[in-house]
Write a protein that holds these residues in place. Structure first.
Motif, PDB file in Angstrom:
ATOM      1  N   PRO A  97       0.828  -1.213   0.000  1.00  0.00           N
ATOM      2  CA  PRO A  97       0.000   0.000   0.000  1.00  0.00           C
ATOM      3  C   PRO A  97       0.860   1.261   0.000  1.00  0.00           C
ATOM      4  CG  PRO A  97       0.094  -0.937   2.200  1.00  0.00           C
ATOM      5  CD  PRO A  97       0.806  -1.915   1.298  1.00  0.00           C
ATOM      6  N   TRP A  98       0.238   2.379  -0.336  1.00  0.00           N
ATOM      7  CA  TRP A  98       0.946   3.657  -0.399  1.00  0.00           C
ATOM      8  C   TRP A  98       1.270   4.182   1.003  1.00  0.00           C
ATOM      9  CZ3 TRP A  98       2.699   6.090  -4.723  1.00  0.00           C
ATOM     10  CH2 TRP A  98       2.195   5.661  -5.953  1.00  0.00           C
ATOM     11  N   PRO A  99       2.543   4.419   1.319  1.00  0.00           N
ATOM     12  CA  PRO A  99       2.860   5.196   2.527  1.00  0.00           C
ATOM     13  C   PRO A  99       2.395   6.640   2.333  1.00  0.00           C
ATOM     14  CG  PRO A  99       4.797   4.026   1.681  1.00  0.00           C
ATOM     15  CD  PRO A  99       3.751   3.964   0.621  1.00  0.00           C
ATOM     16  N   ASP A 100       2.025   7.293   3.411  1.00  0.00           N
ATOM     17  CA  ASP A 100       1.482   8.651   3.306  1.00  0.00           C
ATOM     18  C   ASP A 100       2.431   9.597   2.578  1.00  0.00           C
ATOM     19  OD1 ASP A 100      -0.798   7.853   4.602  1.00  0.00           O
ATOM     20  OD2 ASP A 100      -0.192   8.631   6.566  1.00  0.00           O
ATOM     21  N   THR A 101       3.723   9.502   2.875  1.00  0.00           N
ATOM     22  CA  THR A 101       4.679  10.440   2.286  1.00  0.00           C
ATOM     23  C   THR A 101       4.792  10.261   0.772  1.00  0.00           C
ATOM     24  OG1 THR A 101       6.948  11.270   2.432  1.00  0.00           O
ATOM     25  CG2 THR A 101       6.657   8.911   2.710  1.00  0.00           C
ATOM     26  N   LEU A 102       4.699   9.022   0.284  1.00  0.00           N
ATOM     27  CA  LEU A 102       4.782   8.782  -1.157  1.00  0.00           C
ATOM     28  C   LEU A 102       3.453   9.064  -1.851  1.00  0.00           C
ATOM     29  CD1 LEU A 102       7.016   5.581  -1.302  1.00  0.00           C
ATOM     30  CD2 LEU A 102       7.674   7.975  -1.622  1.00  0.00           C
ATOM     31  N   LEU A 103       2.354   8.862  -1.148  1.00  0.00           N
ATOM     32  CA  LEU A 103       1.057   9.219  -1.716  1.00  0.00           C
ATOM     33  C   LEU A 103       0.963  10.730  -1.914  1.00  0.00           C
ATOM     34  CD1 LEU A 103      -1.748   8.333  -2.636  1.00  0.00           C
ATOM     35  CD2 LEU A 103      -2.506   8.510  -0.253  1.00  0.00           C
ATOM     36  N   ALA A 104       1.482  11.491  -0.960  1.00  0.00           N
ATOM     37  CA  ALA A 104       1.481  12.952  -1.090  1.00  0.00           C
ATOM     38  C   ALA A 104       2.359  13.387  -2.266  1.00  0.00           C
ATOM     39  CB  ALA A 104       1.966  13.588   0.209  1.00  0.00           C
ATOM     40  N   MET A 105       3.516  12.745  -2.437  1.00  0.00           N
ATOM     41  CA  MET A 105       4.386  13.063  -3.565  1.00  0.00           C
ATOM     42  C   MET A 105       3.697  12.730  -4.883  1.00  0.00           C
ATOM     43  SD  MET A 105       8.217  11.631  -4.456  1.00  0.00           S
ATOM     44  CE  MET A 105       9.011  12.593  -3.160  1.00  0.00           C
ATOM     45  N   ARG A 106       3.057  11.583  -4.934  1.00  0.00           N
ATOM     46  CA  ARG A 106       2.325  11.190  -6.146  1.00  0.00           C
ATOM     47  C   ARG A 106       1.280  12.234  -6.526  1.00  0.00           C
ATOM     48  NH1 ARG A 106      -2.321   6.566  -5.886  1.00  0.00           N
ATOM     49  NH2 ARG A 106      -3.609   7.457  -7.528  1.00  0.00           N
ATOM     50  N   LYS A 107       0.517  12.712  -5.546  1.00  0.00           N
ATOM     51  CA  LYS A 107      -0.537  13.693  -5.836  1.00  0.00           C
ATOM     52  C   LYS A 107       0.049  15.009  -6.338  1.00  0.00           C
ATOM     53  CE  LYS A 107      -4.036  11.740  -2.761  1.00  0.00           C
ATOM     54  NZ  LYS A 107      -4.869  11.928  -1.543  1.00  0.00           N
ATOM     55  N   ARG A 108       1.197  15.410  -5.789  1.00  0.00           N
ATOM     56  CA  ARG A 108       1.846  16.634  -6.272  1.00  0.00           C
ATOM     57  C   ARG A 108       2.320  16.461  -7.714  1.00  0.00           C
ATOM     58  NH1 ARG A 108       4.117  16.504  -1.020  1.00  0.00           N
ATOM     59  NH2 ARG A 108       6.117  15.768  -1.835  1.00  0.00           N
ATOM     60  N   LEU A 109       2.873  15.294  -8.023  1.00  0.00           N
ATOM     61  CA  LEU A 109       3.334  15.036  -9.386  1.00  0.00           C
ATOM     62  C   LEU A 109       2.161  14.987 -10.365  1.00  0.00           C
ATOM     63  CD1 LEU A 109       6.035  12.303  -8.679  1.00  0.00           C
ATOM     64  CD2 LEU A 109       6.458  14.609  -9.557  1.00  0.00           C
ATOM     65  N   GLU A 110       1.071  14.350  -9.966  1.00  0.00           N
ATOM     66  CA  GLU A 110      -0.106  14.284 -10.831  1.00  0.00           C
ATOM     67  C   GLU A 110      -0.623  15.685 -11.155  1.00  0.00           C
ATOM     68  OE1 GLU A 110      -2.333  10.078  -9.836  1.00  0.00           O
ATOM     69  OE2 GLU A 110      -2.582  11.720  -8.404  1.00  0.00           O
ATOM     70  N   LYS A 111      -0.648  16.544 -10.153  1.00  0.00           N
ATOM     71  CA  LYS A 111      -1.123  17.908 -10.369  1.00  0.00           C
ATOM     72  C   LYS A 111      -0.169  18.688 -11.266  1.00  0.00           C
ATOM     73  CE  LYS A 111      -2.584  22.069  -7.874  1.00  0.00           C
ATOM     74  NZ  LYS A 111      -2.789  22.688  -6.523  1.00  0.00           N
ATOM     75  N   HIS A 112       1.135  18.537 -11.019  1.00  0.00           N
ATOM     76  CA  HIS A 112       2.138  19.274 -11.792  1.00  0.00           C
ATOM     77  C   HIS A 112       2.165  18.827 -13.251  1.00  0.00           C
ATOM     78  CE1 HIS A 112       5.844  21.399 -12.686  1.00  0.00           C
ATOM     79  NE2 HIS A 112       6.371  20.271 -13.134  1.00  0.00           N
ATOM     80  N   LEU A 113       2.037  17.519 -13.478  1.00  0.00           N
ATOM     81  CA  LEU A 113       2.143  16.973 -14.831  1.00  0.00           C
ATOM     82  C   LEU A 113       0.793  16.848 -15.534  1.00  0.00           C
ATOM     83  CD1 LEU A 113       4.673  14.106 -14.039  1.00  0.00           C
ATOM     84  CD2 LEU A 113       5.193  16.234 -15.243  1.00  0.00           C
ATOM     85  N   ASN A 114      -0.289  17.031 -14.766  1.00  0.00           N
ATOM     86  CA  ASN A 114      -1.635  16.799 -15.301  1.00  0.00           C
ATOM     87  C   ASN A 114      -1.724  15.402 -15.899  1.00  0.00           C
ATOM     88  OD1 ASN A 114      -4.318  17.451 -15.878  1.00  0.00           O
ATOM     89  ND2 ASN A 114      -3.809  18.222 -17.922  1.00  0.00           N
ATOM     90  N   GLN A 115      -1.250  14.438 -15.117  1.00  0.00           N
ATOM     91  CA  GLN A 115      -1.101  13.061 -15.588  1.00  0.00           C
ATOM     92  C   GLN A 115      -1.398  12.107 -14.435  1.00  0.00           C
ATOM     93  OE1 GLN A 115       0.017  11.571 -18.586  1.00  0.00           O
ATOM     94  NE2 GLN A 115      -0.305   9.610 -17.560  1.00  0.00           N
ATOM     95  N   PRO A 116      -2.317  11.142 -14.601  1.00  0.00           N
ATOM     96  CA  PRO A 116      -2.564  10.179 -13.521  1.00  0.00           C
ATOM     97  C   PRO A 116      -1.377   9.236 -13.346  1.00  0.00           C
ATOM     98  CG  PRO A 116      -3.788   9.539 -15.486  1.00  0.00           C
ATOM     99  CD  PRO A 116      -3.187  10.891 -15.777  1.00  0.00           C
TER     100      PRO A 116
END
Length: 202
Positions: free
Chosen positions: A79-98
């Motif tokens: 499962p996603w650790p909180d710190t990596l889930l937060a990084m993933r969400k920032r990257l998705e927003k920055h790249l406009n990419q799921p």
């Protein structure tokens, strides 16, 4: 085979590199957190009829119930650790990419490697986006153009971010070669989007 060192400003189409995506302190803190807290695996793989453990440790993270593997091996999905889930969400927003999955590679020293390959599996879709965050020791990433065998060396610094998209996987292979004099470890976070199918084979 031609070889040259890459200026990050002159990478081929489909590659972009940012050397300071994370600060030195954040990179160090995240490296030690992941080194200690992730569940590391070392599956056996079969290459050219020979079976043995991969030359690095890995962890595969996703919220989906994938069966993830390659070369007749499988990795347990974590499962996603909180710190990596937060990084993933920032990257998705920055790249406009799921980005729904993360393969983490742990290179314990310069003897751990990754062979030539392209991330071009059907499960990744057409023109996939792969986002690589590097932590720890600086390693050389080799990019090889398939049509010419020209090789470019790119130094991946701790805290850097490499994005591969467009036709990068169609046109190039990449690898992390041995650096036998290197004693320090590196962790590579490779975010990607995998289509929701029962089994993803890499």
């Amino acid at each position: 085979m031609q070889r040259q060192n890459a200026n990050p400003q002159q990478l081929p189409n489909g590659f972009s590199y940012q050397s300071r995506a994370l600060s030195a302190q954040k990179s160090l803190d995240l490296f030690y957190y992941l080194q200690k807290n992730l569940t590391w695996q070392q599956p056996d793989v079969t290459v050219y009829s020979k079976t043995g453990p991969i030359p690095r440790l890995q962890c595969f993270i996703s919220e989906h119930n994938f069966e993830y593997g390659y070369s007749h091996s499988k990795l347990i999905v974590e499962p996603w650790p909180d710190t990596l889930l937060a990084m993933r969400k920032r990257l998705e927003k920055h790249l406009n990419q799921p980005l729904n999955s993360l393969l983490v590679n742990y290179y314990r020293d310069g003897n751990d490697t990754m062979g030539w390959h392209s991330d071009d599996e059907i499960e990744l879709g057409h023109q996939p986006t792969i986002v690589c965050i590097s932590l720890g020791a600086e390693r050389i990433l080799k990019l090889k153009q398939k049509s010419t065998n020209k090789v470019i060396d790119l130094k991946l610094q701790s805290g850097s971010c490499l994005v591969m998209n467009g036709d990068s996987q169609r046109d190039y292979q990449h690898a992390i070669p041995k650096q036998t004099t290197l004693a320090h470890p590196r962790i590579s976070l490779t975010f990607r989007y995998i289509k929701q199918i029962k089994q993803a084979q890499f």
